[in-house]
Write a protein that holds these residues in place. Sequence first.
Motif, short mmCIF file in Angstrom:
data_model
loop_
_atom_site.label_atom_id
_atom_site.label_comp_id
_atom_site.label_asym_id
_atom_site.label_seq_id
_atom_site.Cartn_x
_atom_site.Cartn_y
_atom_site.Cartn_z
N LEU A 1 -38.74 -7.57 68.53
CA LEU A 1 -38.49 -7.64 70.18
C LEU A 1 -37.76 -8.77 70.68
O LEU A 1 -37.05 -8.85 71.54
CB LEU A 1 -39.91 -7.38 70.82
CG LEU A 1 -40.64 -6.21 70.60
CD1 LEU A 1 -41.97 -6.13 71.39
CD2 LEU A 1 -39.96 -4.91 70.86
N THR B 1 -38.54 -4.38 75.86
CA THR B 1 -37.91 -3.34 75.52
C THR B 1 -36.92 -2.73 76.65
O THR B 1 -36.51 -1.55 76.36
CB THR B 1 -38.90 -2.36 74.86
OG1 THR B 1 -40.00 -1.81 75.67
CG2 THR B 1 -39.54 -3.22 73.56
N ARG C 1 -38.65 3.68 65.51
CA ARG C 1 -38.45 2.07 65.99
C ARG C 1 -39.66 1.58 65.48
O ARG C 1 -40.22 0.60 66.07
CB ARG C 1 -38.55 1.93 67.35
CG ARG C 1 -37.29 2.60 68.23
CD ARG C 1 -37.41 1.89 69.79
NE ARG C 1 -36.16 2.84 70.38
CZ ARG C 1 -36.12 3.84 70.99
NH1 ARG C 1 -37.20 4.22 71.02
NH2 ARG C 1 -35.04 4.19 71.66
#
Length: 814
Positions: A677, A501, A670
């Motif tokens: 991811l 991230t 999120r």
Amino acid sequence: MKLPQRNVLDRHRWSVILTLAILTLAVGLGAGAVGFTVLDRVLLRPLPFPQSETLYALHHTAPGLNLARLELSDATYWLYRQSRTLDGLGIYRVTDVDVTGDWAPERLTAALVSAELLPMLGAVPVHGRGFVDEEEVPGGIDAVMIGAGYWRRRFGGENEILGQRLIVDGRPRTIVGVLPSTFRFPSSEVDLWMPLALDPETAVGARFEFSAVTRLPSRSAVDSALGDLRGRLPRLVVDYPQSRWTEALLESSDLTPVLIPLKDELVGGLNDYLWAQAVAVGLLLLAACLNVATLLLVRAEDRRPETALRVALGADRRQLLAHHLKPGLGIGAAAGVLGLGFAVIGLHLLATHGPEILSSTRRLTADGRTVLLTLGVALALGTALGLLTGLRGVEDPARWLRSGGATPAQQRERTVLVVLQVAVATALCTGAATLGVGLMELRRVDPGFEVNHALSFDLRLPKARYADADAVAAFYGRALESLASLPGVASVGGVHRLPLTGGGSTNGWTAEGATRGPDEGPAVFATRWASEGYFQAMDIPLLRGRAFEPADRELVRPVAVISHAFATHFWGDEDPLGRRIALGTGENGPWYTVVGVVGDVRDRSLSGPPEAMAYLPLITHLPRREAAYAPSQLSLVLRGGVGGSGFGPGFQPAIRQLISELDPELPISRMGPLEHLARNDLAASRFALTLLLATAGATGVPAVVGLFGLIAYWVRSRRRDFGVRLALGADPRRLLWQVHGKSLRLTAIGVVLGLVGAGVAGGYVEHLIYGVRAIEPWIYLTVALLFLLTALVAGHGPARHAAKTDPRQALRQD
């Protein structure tokens, strides 16, 4: 009765040719318009900031600390501001904030900016004003500027917005201005801008967390500016002793400032993808032109008897040439208009689903430059194609009448056009297949954790309501316990930054008993704060010892869990359990006892190696802190039961309801499957591959159409010859394979040329995606076989037509 029927068939055939030509050229022009617009907006045009060519991004590199990039700290910011080689220096930090008011709480992206940044970028509010001096000092007035998009979305664009209050992370802030929708720095996701209040007297200099933009007097001033900044770095030790920088550490780390043009900073790795796509689009447009030229030449050849007779009877050649120009101009104009329609659709899809940089600085739409260029190119191509076929149609009628058809040179001309189309399509399809296989291999890379059957979301606790570590840890403890009780949840845990991230903390670490040179600094590795259950929820394997337990929050004994690479770096094959590690040099403590070793994870990217990492409990002591510390932001991960396929559609609302019961003013952001991811990490590569596949497919279609048209025309032109041979007893099957043989020979030549071109460009393909091999023999063989099979299919109809030729009709022809 036969002559009118032949005229009807001729008109029908011409309608088909005309439609194919327009569609083929329209696809090429539309792709070219999209490619030009993206290149123009992202790479060719200057950024929408005053004198943008003199704007540069400033950061550091520290090879001695194994850091390819290190941003600015508050101390280096104040240090560099004293440089006379810079015409301006601003820093910023992007963060997520929770905004509340007379509406449901929401998570927004905000930019904390220093005093000089927004004026340097020419950000002028459309309503209100910018920040003033009283708002840019520690303890000053809390102010905020909002973006025009948020202004319209949240407040309906009302004019009485100035002076209203927003509760940002629990603190009331006054709206002082509205920035225009055209201002999209540092990204289009930012809705709020707040002053970054820094004090040079309290600068620590140990947290390199601020991105920087500077203005130079000119492009030629880069070297002098870098030299001056490097010369100032030793002042860190003298002016900011609390930063823990020493002369030995500066030397061993090789801390070096770096300046790169701001445009390159914003575009990032997309630069190579865009140029590759521009080349692919150029090849597509070339293939489209070759195809249209082939179709028009076939049409001109069909009309050669009529044209030759007219010239022989004294018709004006200029009038005949103008007559041939009309179809070319008509095709160009129609293809240009239709291509612009394709371009509008394509640009909308790119702006909606493409990488964020494509719309971060400007709106990605077809403007006047794109329209004029597309129509201009369309008319120019139409004129050129019309002249080509017109000149071919009016030249040497006597020779055509004597030969009864196209000359060998003219047949070779059309053959070359089709071979080039096949070569271009083969090269593009091979490149797309190579990238696709590489992307599939990259998706199979083990990230070190299991992405399936898990869900994650982010929480951020405002400091105004969660003032200390105990309050933060207590809330997360209640949240983890409540989430674990939800049906279908096998394990739940949290970490302050999930892998893949971006961001996260990077710290220097010292191991007890590990030898270190006199000028060698601490080893720099990633650091994460994690809760009990995190490794189970992420399915990160526990290799030795134990994971975190609830008792670790009590700080009775500072503990840590480390990754396998971390353990190997300090102790090799020795058992690390019970050893102690410390942040920094360890002079100020605390020392953390290693209680477990877990598997390595790919933290920054799937295309990079697994990274060494240290995990600390959710609440812990840090050096130079009198109180305990706990991260205010946490990503929570929930994993479903064994054999489960994931969480049902009602699960996410249940989570939101549960968090709302714990804190009704706390927004969730999120939320989604953990597998996102990996998808997001491959977004740029997947985007480039999608475009390249679309381009390759659009190029392959005209190549096949051109091949079919050439073979069909060749059969028709040799119909008399076939009839004679059949009348003399030739085997129809031999004629069938003769036609197939010609189709396969032409295709094979084009395929070989295309594969050679793909091999030459293989090194560039390797650069685009990590782990891709330039030449994969099985890919090359598969593409070659597919094109040869396509040639068989394309030639099958004309071949059967040749084998079934009636000798009597063929001998009566002409």
